[in-house]
Design an enzyme around this catalytic site. Structure first.
Site, PDB file in Angstrom:
ATOM      1  N   TYR A   1      -2.090  -0.625  10.538  1.00 40.51           N
ATOM      2  CA  TYR A   1      -2.074  -0.992   9.114  1.00 40.51           C
ATOM      3  C   TYR A   1      -0.716  -0.615   8.511  1.00 40.51           C
ATOM      4  CZ  TYR A   1      -3.560  -1.217   4.210  1.00 40.51           C
ATOM      5  OH  TYR A   1      -3.665  -1.518   2.869  1.00 40.51           O
TER       6      TYR A   1
ATOM      7  N   SER B   1       0.856  -1.187   0.000  1.00 37.25           N
ATOM      8  CA  SER B   1       0.000   0.000   0.000  1.00 37.25           C
ATOM      9  C   SER B   1       0.891   1.236   0.000  1.00 37.25           C
ATOM     10  CB  SER B   1      -0.862  -0.006   1.267  1.00 37.25           C
ATOM     11  OG  SER B   1      -1.490   1.248   1.447  1.00 37.25           O
TER      12      SER B   1
HETATM   13  N1  LIG Z   1      -8.756  -0.817  -0.693  1.00 36.61           N
HETATM   14  C1  LIG Z   1      -7.744  -0.012  -0.516  1.00 36.61           C
HETATM   15  O1  LIG Z   1      -7.918   1.229  -0.313  1.00 36.61           O
HETATM   16  C2  LIG Z   1      -6.343  -0.529  -0.572  1.00 36.61           C
HETATM   17  C3  LIG Z   1      -5.301   0.393  -0.796  1.00 36.61           C
HETATM   18  C4  LIG Z   1      -3.996  -0.077  -0.825  1.00 36.61           C
HETATM   19  C5  LIG Z   1      -3.741  -1.428  -0.649  1.00 36.61           C
HETATM   20  N2  LIG Z   1      -4.770  -2.286  -0.425  1.00 36.61           N
HETATM   21  C6  LIG Z   1      -4.426  -3.697  -0.203  1.00 36.61           C
HETATM   22  O2  LIG Z   1      -4.994  -4.480  -1.257  1.00 36.61           O
HETATM   23  C7  LIG Z   1      -5.292  -5.788  -0.782  1.00 36.61           C
HETATM   24  C8  LIG Z   1      -6.738  -6.124  -1.107  1.00 36.61           C
HETATM   25  O3  LIG Z   1      -7.565  -5.177  -0.433  1.00 36.61           O
HETATM   26  P1  LIG Z   1      -9.106  -4.939  -0.802  1.00 36.61           P
HETATM   27  O4  LIG Z   1      -9.334  -3.504  -0.672  1.00 36.61           O
HETATM   28  O5  LIG Z   1      -9.458  -5.653  -2.056  1.00 36.61           O
HETATM   29  O6  LIG Z   1      -9.790  -5.649   0.456  1.00 36.61           O
HETATM   30  P2  LIG Z   1     -11.199  -6.413   0.566  1.00 36.61           P
HETATM   31  O7  LIG Z   1     -12.123  -6.010  -0.522  1.00 36.61           O
HETATM   32  O8  LIG Z   1     -11.637  -6.227   1.969  1.00 36.61           O
HETATM   33  O9  LIG Z   1     -10.776  -7.951   0.348  1.00 36.61           O
HETATM   34  C9  LIG Z   1      -9.953  -8.589   1.276  1.00 36.61           C
HETATM   35  C10 LIG Z   1      -9.709 -10.016   0.835  1.00 36.61           C
HETATM   36  O10 LIG Z   1      -8.917 -10.666   1.849  1.00 36.61           O
HETATM   37  C11 LIG Z   1      -9.626 -11.842   2.273  1.00 36.61           C
HETATM   38  N3  LIG Z   1      -9.418 -12.104   3.699  1.00 36.61           N
HETATM   39  C12 LIG Z   1      -9.743 -11.307   4.746  1.00 36.61           C
HETATM   40  N4  LIG Z   1      -9.420 -11.909   5.905  1.00 36.61           N
HETATM   41  C13 LIG Z   1      -8.883 -13.120   5.569  1.00 36.61           C
HETATM   42  C14 LIG Z   1      -8.361 -14.201   6.302  1.00 36.61           C
HETATM   43  N5  LIG Z   1      -8.300 -14.195   7.644  1.00 36.61           N
HETATM   44  N6  LIG Z   1      -7.911 -15.276   5.628  1.00 36.61           N
HETATM   45  C15 LIG Z   1      -7.971 -15.314   4.285  1.00 36.61           C
HETATM   46  N7  LIG Z   1      -8.439 -14.317   3.518  1.00 36.61           N
HETATM   47  C16 LIG Z   1      -8.899 -13.241   4.170  1.00 36.61           C
HETATM   48  C17 LIG Z   1     -11.082 -11.519   2.024  1.00 36.61           C
HETATM   49  O11 LIG Z   1     -11.832 -12.722   1.983  1.00 36.61           O
HETATM   50  P3  LIG Z   1     -13.435 -12.693   2.238  1.00 36.61           P
HETATM   51  O12 LIG Z   1     -14.017 -12.228   0.945  1.00 36.61           O
HETATM   52  O13 LIG Z   1     -13.747 -14.069   2.567  1.00 36.61           O
HETATM   53  O14 LIG Z   1     -13.653 -11.689   3.355  1.00 36.61           O
HETATM   54  C18 LIG Z   1     -10.988 -10.815   0.689  1.00 36.61           C
HETATM   55  O15 LIG Z   1     -10.839 -11.754  -0.346  1.00 36.61           O
HETATM   56  C19 LIG Z   1      -4.995  -5.782   0.720  1.00 36.61           C
HETATM   57  O16 LIG Z   1      -3.722  -6.318   0.960  1.00 36.61           O
HETATM   58  C20 LIG Z   1      -5.010  -4.291   1.060  1.00 36.61           C
HETATM   59  O17 LIG Z   1      -4.225  -3.987   2.190  1.00 36.61           O
HETATM   60  C21 LIG Z   1      -6.059  -1.873  -0.391  1.00 36.61           C
END
Ligand SMILES: NC(=O)c1ccc[n+]([C@@H]2O[C@H](COP(=O)([O-])OP(=O)(O)OC[C@H]3O[C@@H](n4cnc5c(N)ncnc54)[C@H](OP(=O)(O)O)[C@@H]3O)[C@@H](O)[C@H]2O)c1
Length: 268
Positions: free
Chosen positions: A153, A140
């Site tokens: 985070y 991130s």
């Molecule tokens: N969104 C942002 O603003 C942003 C910005 C920068 C970086 N990121 C990074 O991008 C990545 C994806 O984020 P996102 O925004 O797509 O998040 P998201 O929509 O909340 O999706 C999170 C994913 O992680 C899975 N997960 C959560 N807890 C878990 C566990 N205990 N074991 C296995 N899987 C688990 C979830 O599975 P379920 O569907 O079963 O819950 C889902 O597939 C993350 O690493 C995040 O830090 C996000």
């Protein structure tokens, strides 16, 4: 193999595939003809994703914070052949006053965002020893700039970035490509209403998962090992590395606004 030419990725294990960024990554990877092993925690979400994707893919339900489930994920994933790419994308964030964040949430975030990708990468690289492979860790912008309200985070993503960088250098004389991809704020369910309200109030840019996935695919097809998504974030990351005191001052100017939203987060 010709020097400098990497074979096309054939089979890729993508964690967090059921989430916002994960599903968009799955789409662009599948469109390239890559076979995916899609991990999430809910079968119904993974099945819905699979139906939208071109090609045949495998689904694995696993909680990555549990050692035996990580092992089962790898066993199932390798059961039908080698996997030449691992994308550690699963992650969670929290926007909160630091002391308002419950200890259990802190431990869970460290386990999912930091411990799980490190141990999954270790087991994966052991299994793939000597073969051409790619590991991508999804970090991130907050893995390079500490923002108020995101202390834990940031700790996980700074840690993931440090881990990735050291590994990149350790594997520099092998056919293993270790890479770090850092999105800025992206419109997914991982951001709370309070975090979204803060981003709106501060005029912070928010990407769609589709935009992030397009940037990811262009980068993955190139040779660079690191990618930060978004402008001016790319510049801010460099500035924070060189002159953190300058960024301290900018963020202090925004602190009253940020604290309004962490206070609202406590009410959610
Ligand atoms: N969104 C942002 O603003 C942003 C910005 C920068 C970086 N990121 C990074 O991008 C990545 C994806 O984020 P996102 O925004 O797509 O998040 P998201 O929509 O909340 O999706 C999170 C994913 O992680 C899975 N997960 C959560 N807890 C878990 C566990 N205990 N074991 C296995 N899987 C688990 C979830 O599975 P379920 O569907 O079963 O819950 C889902 O597939 C993350 O690493 C995040 O830090 C996000």
């Amino acid at each position: 193999m010709q020097p400098g030419v990497r074979p096309r990725i054939q089979r890729c294990l993508l964690t967090g595939a059921s989430g916002g960024i994960g599903a968009a990554l799955a789409q662009v990877l599948a469109e390239q003809g890559i076979t995916l092993i899609l991990q999430g925690r809910e079968l119904t979400k993974l099945e819905a994703l699979q139906q939208r994707l071109p090609g045949q893919h495998e689904l694995v339900v696993a909680d990555l914070t549990l050692a035996e489930e990580r092992q089962r994920l790898l066993t199932q994933a390798f059961a039908s052949g080698h996997i030449d790419c691992l994308i550690n994308n699963a992650g969670a964030s929290a926007f909160s006053d630091f002391t308002a964040l419950p200890p259990g949430d802190i431990e869970a975030m460290l386990a999912l965002n930091l411990t799980a990708p490190i141990l999954l990468t270790r087991a994966y690289l052991q299994q793939m020893a000597g073969r051409t492979t790619t590991v991508v860790n999804v970090g991130s912008v907050l893995g390079a700039i500490g923002l108020p309200g995101f202390g834990v985070y940031a700790a996980t993503k700074f840690g993931l970035r440090g881990f990735t960088e050291a590994l990149m250098r350790e594997y520099a004389d092998t056919d293993t490509r270790i890479a770090y991809f850092a999105p800025r704020t992206t419109a997914t369910e991982s951001n709370s209403a309070a975090a979204n309200a803060m981003n709106t109030a501060l005029g912070n840019a928010v990407d769609s998962p589709t935009q992030v996935a397009a940037a990811f695919m262009t980068w993955l097809n190139g040779r660079a090992q690191r990618r930060t998504v978004g402008w001016p974030e790319k510049l801010l990351v460099r500035l924070n590395g060189l002159l953190p005191e300058l960024v301290d001052r900018v963020l202090k100017g925004q602190l009253a606004e940020i604290k309004k939203h962490t206070a609202a987060a406590a009410q959610e």
